[in-house]
Design a protein around this motif. Structure first.
Motif, PDB file in Angstrom:
ATOM      1  N   ALA A 308     -10.817  -0.403  -1.037  1.00  0.00           N
ATOM      2  CA  ALA A 308     -11.913  -0.258  -0.049  1.00  0.00           C
ATOM      3  C   ALA A 308     -11.490  -0.824   1.307  1.00  0.00           C
ATOM      4  N   LYS A 309     -10.792  -1.945   1.294  1.00  0.00           N
ATOM      5  CA  LYS A 309     -10.355  -2.522   2.577  1.00  0.00           C
ATOM      6  C   LYS A 309      -9.290  -1.643   3.232  1.00  0.00           C
ATOM      7  N   THR A 310      -8.376  -1.134   2.413  1.00  0.00           N
ATOM      8  CA  THR A 310      -7.280  -0.329   2.982  1.00  0.00           C
ATOM      9  C   THR A 310      -7.814   0.948   3.637  1.00  0.00           C
ATOM     10  N   ILE A 311      -8.735   1.628   2.966  1.00  0.00           N
ATOM     11  CA  ILE A 311      -9.251   2.873   3.569  1.00  0.00           C
ATOM     12  C   ILE A 311     -10.158   2.559   4.755  1.00  0.00           C
ATOM     13  N   SER A 312     -10.880   1.442   4.711  1.00  0.00           N
ATOM     14  CA  SER A 312     -11.741   1.087   5.853  1.00  0.00           C
ATOM     15  C   SER A 312     -10.892   0.825   7.091  1.00  0.00           C
ATOM     16  N   VAL A 313      -9.817   0.050   6.910  1.00  0.00           N
ATOM     17  CA  VAL A 313      -8.941  -0.245   8.046  1.00  0.00           C
ATOM     18  C   VAL A 313      -8.305   1.051   8.567  1.00  0.00           C
ATOM     19  N   MET A 350      -0.368  12.258   7.307  1.00  0.00           N
ATOM     20  CA  MET A 350      -1.353  11.266   6.872  1.00  0.00           C
ATOM     21  C   MET A 350      -0.656  10.107   6.155  1.00  0.00           C
ATOM     22  N   ASP A 351       0.328  10.442   5.345  1.00  0.00           N
ATOM     23  CA  ASP A 351       1.082   9.405   4.647  1.00  0.00           C
ATOM     24  C   ASP A 351       1.694   8.434   5.664  1.00  0.00           C
ATOM     25  N   CYS A 352       2.296   9.020   6.721  1.00  0.00           N
ATOM     26  CA  CYS A 352       2.956   8.187   7.735  1.00  0.00           C
ATOM     27  C   CYS A 352       1.933   7.339   8.487  1.00  0.00           C
ATOM     28  N   PHE A 353       0.766   7.921   8.755  1.00  0.00           N
ATOM     29  CA  PHE A 353      -0.290   7.176   9.455  1.00  0.00           C
ATOM     30  C   PHE A 353      -0.755   5.991   8.587  1.00  0.00           C
ATOM     31  N   LEU A 354      -0.960   6.258   7.315  1.00  0.00           N
ATOM     32  CA  LEU A 354      -1.425   5.194   6.409  1.00  0.00           C
ATOM     33  C   LEU A 354      -0.383   4.079   6.291  1.00  0.00           C
ATOM     34  N   LYS A 355       0.863   4.486   6.276  1.00  0.00           N
ATOM     35  CA  LYS A 355       1.946   3.496   6.151  1.00  0.00           C
ATOM     36  C   LYS A 355       1.928   2.549   7.371  1.00  0.00           C
ATOM     37  N   GLU A 356       1.689   3.144   8.556  1.00  0.00           N
ATOM     38  CA  GLU A 356       1.637   2.322   9.775  1.00  0.00           C
ATOM     39  C   GLU A 356       0.412   1.405   9.754  1.00  0.00           C
ATOM     40  N   SER A 357      -0.695   1.954   9.272  1.00  0.00           N
ATOM     41  CA  SER A 357      -1.924   1.166   9.208  1.00  0.00           C
ATOM     42  C   SER A 357      -1.721  -0.026   8.268  1.00  0.00           C
ATOM     43  N   GLN A 358      -1.112   0.223   7.125  1.00  0.00           N
ATOM     44  CA  GLN A 358      -0.871  -0.871   6.170  1.00  0.00           C
ATOM     45  C   GLN A 358       0.190  -1.847   6.693  1.00  0.00           C
ATOM     46  N   ARG A 359       1.163  -1.322   7.428  1.00  0.00           N
ATOM     47  CA  ARG A 359       2.220  -2.188   7.978  1.00  0.00           C
ATOM     48  C   ARG A 359       1.593  -3.271   8.874  1.00  0.00           C
ATOM     49  N   LEU A 360       0.678  -2.836   9.755  1.00  0.00           N
ATOM     50  CA  LEU A 360       0.107  -3.785  10.708  1.00  0.00           C
ATOM     51  C   LEU A 360      -1.059  -4.584  10.141  1.00  0.00           C
ATOM     52  N   THR A 361      -1.755  -4.019   9.173  1.00  0.00           N
ATOM     53  CA  THR A 361      -2.912  -4.734   8.609  1.00  0.00           C
ATOM     54  C   THR A 361      -2.874  -4.663   7.078  1.00  0.00           C
ATOM     55  N   PRO A 362      -1.924  -5.352   6.467  1.00  0.00           N
ATOM     56  CA  PRO A 362      -1.927  -5.339   4.996  1.00  0.00           C
ATOM     57  C   PRO A 362      -3.143  -6.114   4.478  1.00  0.00           C
ATOM     58  N   THR A 392       6.407 -17.458  -2.055  1.00  0.00           N
ATOM     59  CA  THR A 392       5.677 -16.282  -1.593  1.00  0.00           C
ATOM     60  C   THR A 392       6.501 -15.506  -0.579  1.00  0.00           C
ATOM     61  N   ALA A 393       6.054 -14.298  -0.253  1.00  0.00           N
ATOM     62  CA  ALA A 393       6.746 -13.468   0.742  1.00  0.00           C
ATOM     63  C   ALA A 393       5.823 -13.238   1.927  1.00  0.00           C
ATOM     64  N   ALA A 394       6.380 -13.377   3.134  1.00  0.00           N
ATOM     65  CA  ALA A 394       5.570 -13.219   4.358  1.00  0.00           C
ATOM     66  C   ALA A 394       5.438 -11.733   4.690  1.00  0.00           C
ATOM     67  N   THR A 395       4.660 -11.043   3.871  1.00  0.00           N
ATOM     68  CA  THR A 395       4.515  -9.579   3.968  1.00  0.00           C
ATOM     69  C   THR A 395       4.252  -9.082   5.394  1.00  0.00           C
ATOM     70  N   PHE A 494      -5.192 -15.879   3.324  1.00  0.00           N
ATOM     71  CA  PHE A 494      -4.162 -14.823   3.350  1.00  0.00           C
ATOM     72  C   PHE A 494      -4.730 -13.415   3.119  1.00  0.00           C
ATOM     73  N   SER A 495      -6.079 -13.304   3.089  1.00  0.00           N
ATOM     74  CA  SER A 495      -6.673 -11.974   2.843  1.00  0.00           C
ATOM     75  C   SER A 495      -7.331 -11.410   4.100  1.00  0.00           C
ATOM     76  N   VAL A 496      -7.212 -10.125   4.287  1.00  0.00           N
ATOM     77  CA  VAL A 496      -7.878  -9.510   5.436  1.00  0.00           C
ATOM     78  C   VAL A 496      -9.392  -9.602   5.208  1.00  0.00           C
ATOM     79  N   VAL A 497     -10.122  -9.910   6.276  1.00  0.00           N
ATOM     80  CA  VAL A 497     -11.585  -9.969   6.167  1.00  0.00           C
ATOM     81  C   VAL A 497     -12.094  -8.525   6.149  1.00  0.00           C
ATOM     82  N   ALA A 498     -12.946  -8.216   5.184  1.00  0.00           N
ATOM     83  CA  ALA A 498     -13.478  -6.846   5.111  1.00  0.00           C
ATOM     84  C   ALA A 498     -14.172  -6.521   6.427  1.00  0.00           C
ATOM     85  N   PRO A 499     -13.818  -5.405   7.064  1.00  0.00           N
ATOM     86  CA  PRO A 499     -14.429  -5.101   8.367  1.00  0.00           C
ATOM     87  C   PRO A 499     -15.863  -4.597   8.174  1.00  0.00           C
ATOM     88  N   ALA A 500     -16.736  -5.504   7.729  1.00  0.00           N
ATOM     89  CA  ALA A 500     -18.075  -5.112   7.252  1.00  0.00           C
ATOM     90  C   ALA A 500     -18.971  -4.565   8.359  1.00  0.00           C
TER      91      ALA A 500
END
Ligand code: HEM
Length: 512
Positions: A308-313, A350-362, A392-395, A494-500
């Motif tokens: 839900a967070k990934t698709i919202s972002v 779309m795959d490339c767009f999603l990859k960029e979105s996740q890269r900057l906001t995992p 841990t890894a600094a994703t 370490f978690s993204v805040v849900a963009p509620a």
């Protein structure tokens, strides 16, 4: 009597405090050889850590990891039984990614991070990840078809179906139940996935696992054990665990009975239509009901909010940067078959767009969390990790390394992965959304990387393609049209805040 209580409790309190201070002192010494990274302006408060961990990790990564050195950051927020996170450089991750749970324990790390001993959240077991990964891998074609149909059904009943209707949705309010519904329909049988109480519980316990961990960690571990049973979120989580067990009982008994009478083979289960069958196919022969139902609960918890967070972002990234809209919509229309289903292989942009979105906001700034259970010295650097180290890894920091992604590594470029993939035909498959590499750690890496990642990616792509082809979409913040560009996303620990507060206005398009 009151005097007696004081006489007994004061020495206990003093002994516990001394033991705590001694442990902290020895713990600090054990990790002296690993440099501590702090905020350079000297403000290392809890609030600063909670809000700005992303920056702290990025500066630590540039200062130490780029020289091949691990560094540690303090965990100043309450209730963690470990005091530091040790952040490993990329080559160290490569070395440890296949080391077993007996040396770098993901199960223990999960127990610490989610305060499992106190909340009663189900533990991360040894067989479930592989069972799920194999099941999803073997059945991905059928899973995708089913996801497509389930999304159509859900969107058909929850979103406007003619152009005279407009509707405003908040992303998290919409996606959490939608994903709980759709995911349940693939993981459990029809009896459960069509039961509104199951869906409600599924949404609730997914939230509650995080909330109860936060609530418990407000207390130091010694006190948490006493307080936990009184905390409402903890009580609710424990109740949910009992509920899941009750609901899973008929499924478990049926599978057990058929297995014992020789009608059901593990092989057949692995090719089954539902997640509970894939899990059964990879479970030990003597799996208990508790283990089986906990595994299902954990799988649902792991899948809903992350997706839900990934698709919202991704939707916020897209709708706040409309320059990408036309090409993604055109591609989605070309990928739409006559029956409305989507050919996912055609969604390259779309795959490339999603990859960029996740890269900057995992979803997580840190992945590959492990606790060292046997002291280990890294071959690559000679650095020793004492028992009890949380590594841990600094994703997020790795994903914005200018040496890998160029000087604009912190800027959003929706075409970045198109260029990277087109210019590197030989290695292009490693750059796809869902592939776990040492530069792309949003789903972890190695044998413990997220087993549900291709399920998640396909679900997100299908949903996005259907949104783009069927509705006009306008980004909103707090119910008002948002024209402020791509927002800065916030993290909590370490978690993204849900963009509620973000959502969108949908108007059905006339022509598909
Ligand atoms: C975009 C959505 C998702 C993200 C970002 C995500 C990310 C992650 C990460 C980072 C891990 C830990 C890997 C490690 O230890 O190094 C993980 C573990 C896991 N994921 Fe995912 N995941 C997502 C969706 C899903 C879905 C849809 C499923 C199931 C269908 C799933 C099932 C699991 C399970 C079972 C684990 C093992 C840990 C556990 O039992 O709690 N995930 N995921």
């Amino acid at each position: 009597m009151p005097n007696l209580i004081i006489l007994v409790s004061v020495p206990i309190f003093v002994a516990v405090t001394l033991q705590y201070l001694y442990r902290n002192f020895t713990q600090d010494r054990a990790w002296n050889h690993i440099p501590t990274h702090e905020f350079e302006d000297g403000d290392n408060s809890r609030d600063r850590y909670v809000r700005d961990l992303k920056d702290l990790l990025e500066s630590g990564y540039r200062k130490y990891s780029k020289q091949g050195l691990p560094f540690k950051v303090k965990i100043p927020i309450g209730g963690y039984s470990v005091r530091y996170r040790v952040v490993l450089p990329k080559d160290h991750l490569e070395e440890m990614k296949h080391l077993s749970n007996n040396t770098f324990s993901w199960a223990l790390a999960s127990a610490v991070i989610f305060a499992q001993d106190f909340t009663g959240a189900p533990p991360r077991g040894p067989w479930s990840g592989k069972a799920l990964r194999v099941g999803i891998h073997q059945n991905l074609g059928d899973i995708t078809k089913k996801l497509d149909q389930q999304i159509d059904m859900y969107f058909g009943t929850h979103l406007p179906q003619n152009s005279s209707m407009i509707m405003s949705i908040r992303f998290m309010d919409f996606f959490v139940p939608a994903i709980a519904n759709i995911t349940s329909s693939l993981l459990v049988d029809e009896r459960l996935s069509s039961n509104p109480e199951w869906i409600q519980q599924t949404c609730d316990f997914a939230v509650n696992r995080y909330k109860s961990a936060d609530d418990v960690r407000a207390y130091p571990p010694l006190l948490a054990a006493l307080v936990a049973p009184l905390i409402p979120s903890v009580r609710q989580l424990r109740k949910s665990r009992r509920y899941v067990k009750e609901q899973m009982t008929p499924l478990y008994e049926d599978m057990k009975m058929r297995q014992n009478s020789g009608i059901l083979s593990k092989e057949k289960c692995r090719k089954g239509a539902f997640g509970f069958e894939w899990l059964w196919g990879g479970a030990p022969d003597d799996v208990t009901l508790d283990d089986f139902s906990d595994t299902m609960m954990r799988t649902l918890i792991a899948s809903i909010h992350t997706t839900a967070k990934t698709i919202s972002v991704a939707l916020i990234d897209l709708l706040s940067q409309p320059q990408y809209m036309d090409e993604l919509r055109r591609e989605a229309m070309e990928a739409t078959e006559f029956d409305g289903s989507i050919d996912i292989e055609k969604l390259f942009k779309m795959d490339c767009f999603l990859k960029e979105s996740q890269r900057l906001t995992p979803v997580f700034l840190l992945t590959m969390n492990r606790i060292v259970t046997q002291s280990y010295t890294f071959k690559v650097s000679g650095t020793s990790m004492p028992v009890g180290t949380m590594t841990t890894a600094a994703t997020a920091a790795i994903a914005t390394d200018p040496d890998t992604f160029g000087i604009d590594s912190n800027c959003f470029d929706g075409s970045r992965f198109q260029r990277l993939r087109l210019s590197n035909k030989a290695g292009e498959s490693a750059l796809k959304m869902g592939m776990a590499t040492e530069d792309s750690l949003g789903f972890g890496l190695g044998s413990q990387a997220c087993p549900g990642r291709f399920f998640a990616v396909n679900q997100i792509k299908l949903m996005l393609a259907k949104f783009l082809t069927r509705w006009e979409l306008t980004l909103e913040k707090n119910g008002q049209k948002w024209l402020g560009g791509r927002p800065k996303y916030e993290y909590y620990d370490f978690s993204v805040v849900a963009p509620a507060e973000y959502g969108m206005l949908l108007r059905r398009r006339e022509i598909i």
